[in-house]
Scaffold this motif. Structure first.
Motif, PDB file in Angstrom:
ATOM      1  N   ARG A  40       7.254   1.937  24.584  1.00  0.00           N
ATOM      2  CA  ARG A  40       6.900   0.659  23.085  1.00  0.00           C
ATOM      3  C   ARG A  40       7.782  -0.287  22.929  1.00  0.00           C
ATOM      4  O   ARG A  40       9.750   0.482  23.623  1.00  0.00           O
ATOM      5  N   LYS A  41       8.248  -0.613  21.821  1.00  0.00           N
ATOM      6  CA  LYS A  41       9.183  -1.977  21.212  1.00  0.00           C
ATOM      7  C   LYS A  41      10.632  -0.845  20.760  1.00  0.00           C
ATOM      8  O   LYS A  41       9.951  -0.448  19.348  1.00  0.00           O
ATOM      9  N   LEU A  42      11.684  -0.617  20.872  1.00  0.00           N
ATOM     10  CA  LEU A  42      12.272   1.059  20.415  1.00  0.00           C
ATOM     11  C   LEU A  42      12.924   0.039  20.058  1.00  0.00           C
ATOM     12  O   LEU A  42      14.140  -0.747  20.962  1.00  0.00           O
ATOM     13  N   ALA A  43      13.859   0.640  19.240  1.00  0.00           N
ATOM     14  CA  ALA A  43      16.113   0.152  18.331  1.00  0.00           C
ATOM     15  C   ALA A  43      16.607   1.520  18.918  1.00  0.00           C
ATOM     16  O   ALA A  43      16.272   2.407  18.364  1.00  0.00           O
ATOM     17  N   ILE A  44      18.060   1.067  18.637  1.00  0.00           N
ATOM     18  CA  ILE A  44      18.959   1.926  19.021  1.00  0.00           C
ATOM     19  C   ILE A  44      19.801   1.742  17.924  1.00  0.00           C
ATOM     20  O   ILE A  44      20.520   0.309  18.311  1.00  0.00           O
ATOM     21  N   ILE A  45      20.387   2.165  17.181  1.00  0.00           N
ATOM     22  CA  ILE A  45      21.097   1.565  16.000  1.00  0.00           C
ATOM     23  C   ILE A  45      22.862   2.318  16.051  1.00  0.00           C
ATOM     24  O   ILE A  45      22.654   3.700  16.022  1.00  0.00           O
ATOM     25  N   ALA A  46      23.332   1.489  16.343  1.00  0.00           N
ATOM     26  CA  ALA A  46      24.648   2.901  16.774  1.00  0.00           C
ATOM     27  C   ALA A  46      26.121   1.616  16.717  1.00  0.00           C
ATOM     28  O   ALA A  46      26.634   0.706  16.919  1.00  0.00           O
ATOM     29  N   GLY A  47      26.549   2.536  15.068  1.00  0.00           N
ATOM     30  CA  GLY A  47      28.241   2.150  14.808  1.00  0.00           C
ATOM     31  C   GLY A  47      29.347   2.579  16.106  1.00  0.00           C
ATOM     32  O   GLY A  47      30.517   1.618  15.828  1.00  0.00           O
ATOM     33  N   GLN A  48      29.095   3.321  17.292  1.00  0.00           N
ATOM     34  CA  GLN A  48      30.015   3.146  18.045  1.00  0.00           C
ATOM     35  C   GLN A  48      29.845   3.295  19.199  1.00  0.00           C
ATOM     36  O   GLN A  48      28.548   3.299  19.849  1.00  0.00           O
ATOM     37  N   GLU A  49      30.827   2.274  20.276  1.00  0.00           N
ATOM     38  CA  GLU A  49      30.472   1.709  21.217  1.00  0.00           C
ATOM     39  C   GLU A  49      30.883   3.504  22.617  1.00  0.00           C
ATOM     40  O   GLU A  49      29.860   2.981  23.412  1.00  0.00           O
ATOM     41  N   GLU A  50      31.652   4.632  22.335  1.00  0.00           N
ATOM     42  CA  GLU A  50      31.688   5.154  23.096  1.00  0.00           C
ATOM     43  C   GLU A  50      30.338   6.233  23.820  1.00  0.00           C
ATOM     44  O   GLU A  50      30.455   5.932  24.956  1.00  0.00           O
ATOM     45  N   GLN A  51      29.347   6.503  22.573  1.00  0.00           N
ATOM     46  CA  GLN A  51      28.804   7.052  22.992  1.00  0.00           C
ATOM     47  C   GLN A  51      26.964   5.987  23.676  1.00  0.00           C
ATOM     48  O   GLN A  51      26.041   6.328  23.912  1.00  0.00           O
ATOM     49  N   LEU A  52      27.218   4.695  23.189  1.00  0.00           N
ATOM     50  CA  LEU A  52      26.214   3.246  22.977  1.00  0.00           C
ATOM     51  C   LEU A  52      25.393   4.038  24.766  1.00  0.00           C
ATOM     52  O   LEU A  52      23.895   3.332  24.623  1.00  0.00           O
ATOM     53  N   LEU A  53      26.266   3.698  25.874  1.00  0.00           N
ATOM     54  CA  LEU A  53      25.717   3.289  27.232  1.00  0.00           C
ATOM     55  C   LEU A  53      24.574   4.234  27.464  1.00  0.00           C
ATOM     56  O   LEU A  53      23.726   4.219  27.989  1.00  0.00           O
ATOM     57  N   HIS A  54      25.393   5.995  27.132  1.00  0.00           N
ATOM     58  CA  HIS A  54      24.318   6.693  27.764  1.00  0.00           C
ATOM     59  C   HIS A  54      23.276   7.004  26.760  1.00  0.00           C
ATOM     60  O   HIS A  54      22.147   6.992  27.370  1.00  0.00           O
ATOM     61  N   PHE A  55      23.353   6.374  25.100  1.00  0.00           N
ATOM     62  CA  PHE A  55      22.664   6.418  24.820  1.00  0.00           C
ATOM     63  C   PHE A  55      21.265   5.435  25.095  1.00  0.00           C
ATOM     64  O   PHE A  55      20.460   5.908  25.534  1.00  0.00           O
ATOM     65  N   VAL A  56      21.650   4.177  25.499  1.00  0.00           N
ATOM     66  CA  VAL A  56      20.648   2.925  26.164  1.00  0.00           C
ATOM     67  C   VAL A  56      20.208   4.062  27.475  1.00  0.00           C
ATOM     68  O   VAL A  56      19.087   3.553  27.327  1.00  0.00           O
ATOM     69  N   GLN A  57      20.427   4.123  27.987  1.00  0.00           N
ATOM     70  CA  GLN A  57      20.170   4.844  29.354  1.00  0.00           C
ATOM     71  C   GLN A  57      18.868   6.389  28.829  1.00  0.00           C
ATOM     72  O   GLN A  57      18.408   5.514  29.769  1.00  0.00           O
ATOM     73  N   MET A  58      19.372   6.530  27.911  1.00  0.00           N
ATOM     74  CA  MET A  58      18.477   8.051  28.200  1.00  0.00           C
ATOM     75  C   MET A  58      17.512   7.734  27.505  1.00  0.00           C
ATOM     76  O   MET A  58      15.826   7.593  27.861  1.00  0.00           O
ATOM     77  N   ILE A  59      17.067   6.539  26.641  1.00  0.00           N
ATOM     78  CA  ILE A  59      15.657   5.357  25.609  1.00  0.00           C
ATOM     79  C   ILE A  59      15.012   4.656  26.807  1.00  0.00           C
ATOM     80  O   ILE A  59      13.873   4.815  26.295  1.00  0.00           O
ATOM     81  N   PHE A  60      15.904   4.339  27.846  1.00  0.00           N
ATOM     82  CA  PHE A  60      15.535   3.230  28.591  1.00  0.00           C
ATOM     83  C   PHE A  60      14.608   4.314  29.222  1.00  0.00           C
ATOM     84  O   PHE A  60      14.166   3.150  30.380  1.00  0.00           O
ATOM     85  N   HIS A  61      15.057   5.241  29.649  1.00  0.00           N
ATOM     86  CA  HIS A  61      14.005   6.366  30.398  1.00  0.00           C
ATOM     87  C   HIS A  61      12.026   6.719  29.808  1.00  0.00           C
ATOM     88  O   HIS A  61      11.796   6.798  30.674  1.00  0.00           O
ATOM     89  N   TRP A  62      12.663   6.159  28.591  1.00  0.00           N
ATOM     90  CA  TRP A  62      11.333   6.148  27.870  1.00  0.00           C
ATOM     91  C   TRP A  62      10.983   5.017  27.586  1.00  0.00           C
ATOM     92  O   TRP A  62       9.680   4.383  27.996  1.00  0.00           O
ATOM     93  N   SER A  63      11.661   3.777  27.413  1.00  0.00           N
ATOM     94  CA  SER A  63      11.410   2.326  26.931  1.00  0.00           C
ATOM     95  C   SER A  63      11.750   1.757  27.392  1.00  0.00           C
ATOM     96  O   SER A  63      13.668   1.833  27.111  1.00  0.00           O
TER      97      SER A  63
END
Ligand SMILES: Cc1cc2nc3c(=O)[nH]c(=O)nc-3n(C[C@H](O)[C@H](O)[C@H](O)COP(=O)(O)OP(=O)(O)OC[C@H]3O[C@@H](n4cnc5c(N)ncnc54)[C@H](O)[C@@H]3O)c2cc1C
Length: 165
Positions: free
Chosen positions: A4-27
């Motif tokens: 589905r169309k998902l959003a990631i709201i992240a105010g700091q860069e440190e873990q942003l890529l990690h989070f994108v990779q994890m959620i990209f796994h789902w959508s």
């Protein structure tokens, strides 16, 4: 929320890529909202390559519908999403550790060995406060159990002061 169309709201860069990779796994339909943070030149091409949409302007409102949400930015841009994730910054209060001059680990938490021994002989630490990996309840409970067992063993064996050789 898979595919589905998902959003990631992240105010700091440190873990942003990690989070994108994890959620990209789902959508693969991902939108990243940094709420005013400008993403570095290293991360931007990676997002572009994977067609992850990037919104760097501040969020004005998040309008909630029964099925979807609309994220409105201060510049008038808006994006409709099916769901999303907030990336919190987990920050333990380590003032007491600093006051006690306890050594910290690579993640800025209290350094310990496997059994919770800190750099101070009589101080032990366990849970989120000494983690070297992710902050998770089951990790904290597991490490707490191990450290508690170690402390009890040390106290109990201290009553039996003998030499093995
Ligand atoms: C918003 C959020 C969502 C989370 N979601 C999940 C999840 O879905 N799944 C998951 O597994 N984990 C989740 N976690 C992580 C999980 O909550 C932690 O990993 C876990 O609670 C760590 O346990 P702990 O005992 O180390 O620390 P804590 O549970 O934080 O306990 C530390 C205790 O020490 C107390 N304390 C602090 N300073 C002092 C002081 N100076 N004197 C006396 N007491 C003090 C605090 O008040 C607190 O009660 C989440 C955490 C947060 C913040």
């Amino acid at each position: 929320m898979k595919d589905r169309k998902l959003a990631i709201i992240a105010g700091q860069e440190e873990q942003l890529l990690h989070f994108v990779q994890m959620i990209f796994h789902w959508s693969k339909q991902l939108s990243v909202f940094t709420n005013g943070l400008l993403v570095s030149k290293i991360i931007k091409p990676v997002l572009e390559k994977h067609e992850v949409k990037l919104f760097e302007r501040k969020i004005k409102t998040i309008e909630n519908d029964t099925q979807q949400c609309t994220i409105h930015l201060i510049n008038g841009q808006k994006e409709v999403i099916d769901g999303g994730f907030l990336m919190p910054e987990l920050k333990p209060n380590l003032n007491f550790a600093k006051d006690l001059s306890l050594e910290l680990n690579d993640r800025g938490r209290i350094y310990t060995d496997e059994f919770g021994h800190t750099s101070h002989r009589n101080i032990y630490a366990t849970g989120d406060i000494n983690t070297t990996f992710a902050e998770q309840l089951v990790h904290a409970a597991s490490s707490g159990s191990k450290v508690a067992a170690g402390i009890v063993r040390e106290i109990a064996s201290s009553n039996f002061d003998f030499q093995t050789k």
